[in-house]
Design a protein around this motif. Sequence first.
Motif, mmCIF file in Angstrom:
data_model
loop_
_atom_site.group_PDB
_atom_site.id
_atom_site.type_symbol
_atom_site.label_atom_id
_atom_site.label_comp_id
_atom_site.label_asym_id
_atom_site.label_seq_id
_atom_site.Cartn_x
_atom_site.Cartn_y
_atom_site.Cartn_z
ATOM 1 N N GLN A 39 9.123 16.150 -16.494
ATOM 2 C CA GLN A 39 10.172 15.774 -15.559
ATOM 3 C C GLN A 39 11.096 16.955 -15.328
ATOM 4 O O GLN A 39 11.941 17.270 -16.162
ATOM 5 C CB GLN A 39 10.958 14.556 -16.061
ATOM 6 C CG GLN A 39 11.939 14.021 -15.028
ATOM 7 C CD GLN A 39 12.654 12.764 -15.481
ATOM 8 O OE1 GLN A 39 12.939 12.589 -16.658
ATOM 9 N NE2 GLN A 39 12.950 11.882 -14.538
ATOM 10 N N PRO A 41 14.229 18.899 -13.593
ATOM 11 C CA PRO A 41 15.580 18.383 -13.324
ATOM 12 C C PRO A 41 15.698 17.729 -11.954
ATOM 13 O O PRO A 41 15.309 18.299 -10.933
ATOM 14 C CB PRO A 41 16.449 19.644 -13.413
ATOM 15 C CG PRO A 41 15.700 20.538 -14.338
ATOM 16 C CD PRO A 41 14.253 20.295 -14.058
ATOM 17 N N GLY A 42 16.187 16.498 -11.964
ATOM 18 C CA GLY A 42 16.441 15.786 -10.722
ATOM 19 C C GLY A 42 15.217 15.267 -9.995
ATOM 20 O O GLY A 42 15.319 14.868 -8.829
ATOM 21 N N THR A 43 14.059 15.259 -10.654
ATOM 22 C CA THR A 43 12.843 14.796 -9.994
ATOM 23 C C THR A 43 12.178 13.679 -10.794
ATOM 24 O O THR A 43 12.545 13.410 -11.942
ATOM 25 C CB THR A 43 11.825 15.932 -9.802
ATOM 26 O OG1 THR A 43 11.314 16.329 -11.087
ATOM 27 C CG2 THR A 43 12.468 17.136 -9.124
ATOM 28 N N PRO B 41 21.338 7.463 -16.794
ATOM 29 C CA PRO B 41 21.779 8.857 -16.747
ATOM 30 C C PRO B 41 21.667 9.560 -18.097
ATOM 31 O O PRO B 41 22.218 9.091 -19.094
ATOM 32 C CB PRO B 41 23.238 8.737 -16.291
ATOM 33 C CG PRO B 41 23.292 7.460 -15.537
ATOM 34 C CD PRO B 41 22.335 6.541 -16.224
ATOM 35 N N VAL B 93 18.182 5.261 -12.533
ATOM 36 C CA VAL B 93 17.188 5.522 -11.496
ATOM 37 C C VAL B 93 15.959 4.687 -11.838
ATOM 38 O O VAL B 93 15.482 4.720 -12.982
ATOM 39 C CB VAL B 93 16.807 7.011 -11.426
ATOM 40 C CG1 VAL B 93 15.687 7.217 -10.404
ATOM 41 C CG2 VAL B 93 18.026 7.855 -11.057
ATOM 42 N N GLN B 117 9.709 8.377 -5.765
ATOM 43 C CA GLN B 117 10.759 9.392 -5.857
ATOM 44 C C GLN B 117 11.982 8.900 -6.641
ATOM 45 O O GLN B 117 12.845 9.695 -6.997
ATOM 46 C CB GLN B 117 11.194 9.869 -4.453
ATOM 47 C CG GLN B 117 12.232 8.993 -3.767
ATOM 48 C CD GLN B 117 11.643 7.796 -3.036
ATOM 49 O OE1 GLN B 117 10.505 7.396 -3.281
ATOM 50 N NE2 GLN B 117 12.425 7.246 -2.109
#
Lengths: 111, 125
Positions: A39, A41-43, B41, B93, B117
Amino acid sequence: QSVLTQPPSVSAAPGQKVTISCSGSSSNIGNNYVSWYQQLPGTAPKLLIYENNKRPSGIPDRFSGSKSGTSATLGITGLQTGDEADYYCGTWDNSLSAEWVFGGGTKLTVL
Amino acid sequence: QVQLVQSGAEVKKPGASVKVSCKASGYTFTNYAMHWVRQAPGQRLEWMGWINAANGNTKYSQKFQGRVTITRDTSASTAYMELSSLRSEDTAVYYCARYRYVSSSSGGSPFFDYWGQGTLVTVSS
């Protein structure tokens, strides 16, 4: 607390090799195949290794996997700065109600 | 090419429900199960449950049993995850992931080969 135990972080210099461990039990790793996910970052996570040691097409052979007993290991050679990411192991756990479990994740830092 | 496209970010109040969609393309939707995974998070991946896209059978994590419902619409090649009685700890998420099961000499090899995504769900008063 995760059913599968991974070190929170590992680090190494560019070009070096690193290994990430994933420790479980007979109800998960001991009797099931392990997969690994990267993973960035941010994906979203991305499949890196399946069936303990197989690489999907497009994954370079710098990435390797192995399993012994109730533990699995991800190896990365020729480290690149682009390999900085979180890495997760995963498998089914056959105890109780048969659930998929992930490790706690390992953050790789390429110094 | 296989794609899983999820719905957009949501902001919900505590006690409300949220429904996230995951539209699949590039493969026969009913040939693969769909799983849902969430990530708070800075936290680890957490498995929520899955649906057999062919017959609609579901299985949920004990942690979310009673609060999560996974459904699918085969005509739209879309899977849905609804989480009710939201609390602040549900801020995360949410990902859908296609499940592969490859037969091998030592049994079956399961893994998630494609991921959506992600959809950020924020629970705040």
